[in-house]
Scaffold this motif. Sequence first.
Motif, PDB file in Angstrom:
ATOM      1  N   LEU A  80      26.806  -4.825  -6.199  1.00 34.45           N
ATOM      2  CA  LEU A  80      27.767  -5.903  -6.416  1.00 34.45           C
ATOM      3  C   LEU A  80      28.756  -5.507  -7.507  1.00 34.45           C
ATOM      4  CD1 LEU A  80      28.707  -8.835  -5.916  1.00 34.45           C
ATOM      5  CD2 LEU A  80      27.052  -9.542  -7.630  1.00 34.45           C
ATOM      6  N   LEU A  81      28.262  -4.782  -8.509  1.00 39.49           N
ATOM      7  CA  LEU A  81      29.121  -4.293  -9.585  1.00 39.49           C
ATOM      8  C   LEU A  81      29.830  -2.994  -9.209  1.00 39.49           C
ATOM      9  CD1 LEU A  81      26.646  -4.987 -12.523  1.00 39.49           C
ATOM     10  CD2 LEU A  81      28.637  -6.344 -11.854  1.00 39.49           C
ATOM     11  N   ARG A  82      29.679  -2.599  -7.950  1.00 42.11           N
ATOM     12  CA  ARG A  82      30.291  -1.381  -7.389  1.00 42.11           C
ATOM     13  C   ARG A  82      29.797  -0.110  -8.068  1.00 42.11           C
ATOM     14  NH1 ARG A  82      33.798  -2.096  -3.448  1.00 42.11           N
ATOM     15  NH2 ARG A  82      34.847  -4.083  -3.229  1.00 42.11           N
ATOM     16  N   LEU A  83      28.529  -0.108  -8.434  1.00 44.11           N
ATOM     17  CA  LEU A  83      27.885   1.084  -8.970  1.00 44.11           C
ATOM     18  C   LEU A  83      26.972   1.629  -7.882  1.00 44.11           C
ATOM     19  CD1 LEU A  83      26.963  -0.295 -12.494  1.00 44.11           C
ATOM     20  CD2 LEU A  83      28.856   1.209 -11.930  1.00 44.11           C
ATOM     21  N   GLY A  84      27.259   2.820  -7.429  1.00 44.51           N
ATOM     22  CA  GLY A  84      26.485   3.382  -6.331  1.00 44.51           C
ATOM     23  C   GLY A  84      27.204   3.182  -5.006  1.00 44.51           C
ATOM     24  N   ALA A  85      26.565   3.632  -3.959  1.00 41.67           N
ATOM     25  CA  ALA A  85      27.168   3.549  -2.627  1.00 41.67           C
ATOM     26  C   ALA A  85      27.084   2.123  -2.096  1.00 41.67           C
ATOM     27  CB  ALA A  85      26.448   4.500  -1.677  1.00 41.67           C
ATOM     28  N   ILE A  86      28.206   1.611  -1.619  1.00 41.76           N
ATOM     29  CA  ILE A  86      28.238   0.274  -1.017  1.00 41.76           C
ATOM     30  C   ILE A  86      28.653   0.422   0.440  1.00 41.76           C
ATOM     31  CG2 ILE A  86      28.749  -0.872  -3.197  1.00 41.76           C
ATOM     32  CD1 ILE A  86      31.654  -1.115  -2.241  1.00 41.76           C
ATOM     33  N   ILE A  87      28.548  -0.675   1.185  1.00 38.60           N
ATOM     34  CA  ILE A  87      28.936  -0.593   2.588  1.00 38.60           C
ATOM     35  C   ILE A  87      30.443  -0.354   2.680  1.00 38.60           C
ATOM     36  CG2 ILE A  87      27.021  -2.004   3.428  1.00 38.60           C
ATOM     37  CD1 ILE A  87      28.965  -4.341   3.710  1.00 38.60           C
ATOM     38  N   SER A  88      30.823   0.366   3.693  1.00 40.14           N
ATOM     39  CA  SER A  88      32.239   0.684   3.872  1.00 40.14           C
ATOM     40  C   SER A  88      32.941  -0.492   4.551  1.00 40.14           C
ATOM     41  CB  SER A  88      32.382   1.937   4.733  1.00 40.14           C
ATOM     42  OG  SER A  88      31.897   1.677   6.042  1.00 40.14           O
ATOM     43  N   HIS A  89      34.250  -0.419   4.596  1.00 40.32           N
ATOM     44  CA  HIS A  89      35.019  -1.457   5.289  1.00 40.32           C
ATOM     45  C   HIS A  89      34.668  -1.471   6.771  1.00 40.32           C
ATOM     46  CE1 HIS A  89      38.001  -1.071   1.793  1.00 40.32           C
ATOM     47  NE2 HIS A  89      37.365  -2.227   1.663  1.00 40.32           N
ATOM     48  N   GLU A  90      34.393  -0.315   7.338  1.00 36.83           N
ATOM     49  CA  GLU A  90      34.029  -0.243   8.757  1.00 36.83           C
ATOM     50  C   GLU A  90      32.691  -0.930   9.010  1.00 36.83           C
ATOM     51  OE1 GLU A  90      35.180   2.424   7.041  1.00 36.83           O
ATOM     52  OE2 GLU A  90      37.133   2.613   8.017  1.00 36.83           O
ATOM     53  N   GLU A  91      31.706  -0.688   8.130  1.00 31.21           N
ATOM     54  CA  GLU A  91      30.408  -1.352   8.276  1.00 31.21           C
ATOM     55  C   GLU A  91      30.550  -2.852   8.086  1.00 31.21           C
ATOM     56  OE1 GLU A  91      27.275   2.018   6.729  1.00 31.21           O
ATOM     57  OE2 GLU A  91      28.559   1.040   5.241  1.00 31.21           O
ATOM     58  N   ALA A  92      31.366  -3.248   7.125  1.00 31.28           N
ATOM     59  CA  ALA A  92      31.618  -4.674   6.906  1.00 31.28           C
ATOM     60  C   ALA A  92      32.279  -5.300   8.127  1.00 31.28           C
ATOM     61  CB  ALA A  92      32.487  -4.873   5.663  1.00 31.28           C
ATOM     62  N   SER A  93      33.215  -4.567   8.750  1.00 31.88           N
ATOM     63  CA  SER A  93      33.888  -5.110   9.930  1.00 31.88           C
ATOM     64  C   SER A  93      32.917  -5.263  11.095  1.00 31.88           C
ATOM     65  CB  SER A  93      35.074  -4.226  10.324  1.00 31.88           C
ATOM     66  OG  SER A  93      34.628  -2.979  10.808  1.00 31.88           O
ATOM     67  N   LYS A  94      31.918  -4.393  11.190  1.00 33.39           N
ATOM     68  CA  LYS A  94      30.911  -4.544  12.246  1.00 33.39           C
ATOM     69  C   LYS A  94      30.055  -5.791  12.012  1.00 33.39           C
ATOM     70  CE  LYS A  94      30.649   0.366  13.289  1.00 33.39           C
ATOM     71  NZ  LYS A  94      29.874   1.604  13.148  1.00 33.39           N
ATOM     72  N   ILE A  95      29.703  -6.048  10.756  1.00 34.96           N
ATOM     73  CA  ILE A  95      28.916  -7.247  10.429  1.00 34.96           C
ATOM     74  C   ILE A  95      29.743  -8.494  10.732  1.00 34.96           C
ATOM     75  CG2 ILE A  95      27.825  -8.537   8.558  1.00 34.96           C
ATOM     76  CD1 ILE A  95      27.253  -5.792   7.214  1.00 34.96           C
ATOM     77  N   ILE A  96      31.001  -8.477  10.339  1.00 31.28           N
ATOM     78  CA  ILE A  96      31.882  -9.618  10.601  1.00 31.28           C
ATOM     79  C   ILE A  96      32.062  -9.804  12.098  1.00 31.28           C
ATOM     80  CG2 ILE A  96      34.248 -10.470  10.338  1.00 31.28           C
ATOM     81  CD1 ILE A  96      34.251  -8.965   7.593  1.00 31.28           C
ATOM     82  N   GLY A  97      32.203  -8.713  12.837  1.00 32.66           N
ATOM     83  CA  GLY A  97      32.359  -8.777  14.288  1.00 32.66           C
ATOM     84  C   GLY A  97      31.151  -9.370  14.983  1.00 32.66           C
ATOM     85  N   GLU A  98      29.957  -9.144  14.439  1.00 39.27           N
ATOM     86  CA  GLU A  98      28.752  -9.746  15.014  1.00 39.27           C
ATOM     87  C   GLU A  98      28.745 -11.255  14.809  1.00 39.27           C
ATOM     88  OE1 GLU A  98      25.387  -7.782  13.285  1.00 39.27           O
ATOM     89  OE2 GLU A  98      25.935  -5.846  14.160  1.00 39.27           O
ATOM     90  N   HIS A  99      29.299 -11.698  13.695  1.00 38.71           N
ATOM     91  CA  HIS A  99      29.313 -13.137  13.400  1.00 38.71           C
ATOM     92  C   HIS A  99      30.438 -13.861  14.137  1.00 38.71           C
ATOM     93  CE1 HIS A  99      28.303 -16.719  11.151  1.00 38.71           C
ATOM     94  NE2 HIS A  99      29.600 -16.891  10.932  1.00 38.71           N
TER      95      HIS A  99
END
Length: 192
Positions: A80-99
């Motif tokens: 959440l503090l953007r330390l370390g690897a976070i989900i990419s915009h593409e992965e986020a778009s897949k989650i949003i697309g499922e919803h």
Amino acid sequence: MNQISLIEKLDEFIRKYYRNKCLKGGVISVGIIGAGLLGVSALEYLGRFDVLGRTILFYSVLVALVVVLYALLLSPLLKLLRLGAIISHEEASKIIGEHFPEIKDKLLNTLQLQGQLSLEGEGNDLLLASIKKRTEELRLVPFVNAIDLKSNLVYLKYSSIPLAVIACVLILTPGVISEPAERIIQHRSAFV
């Protein structure tokens, strides 16, 4: 709506995604830790272990506590503090697309077109027009609504069970928890 605001909306979704993970992890952690401590206290109460047994219990509880808190709470908090690897915009778009089935692949395709545009440069007017049209279609979709924080209430229900048991035991017979806890904390001392 331009491409930058689309990325900002995705970033807002990613922040809410990790806030949800922190909330879920915190609630589940409380339940696991409560159940674990209740179990260890009951084990020591019934077993009255020697110094070695209590030392093993003490360090087992300590390791389990660190693992649970890191896996369920600290790791999402760091992301959440953007330390370390976070989900990419593409992965986020897949989650949003499922919803949101109506935009299933539009968001991902728009991101891919933006990536292609950045490779080719600003000269491709057809690609730029396509991105602009798709971005306008996505403007009204609230991406953050794909994450429902209220869904964590289910975990709260289960996490409250061990806490309620601990509260009842502490009210009715506090020695069942306090005496074993004291012996485990002072695991190097011999109790007669």
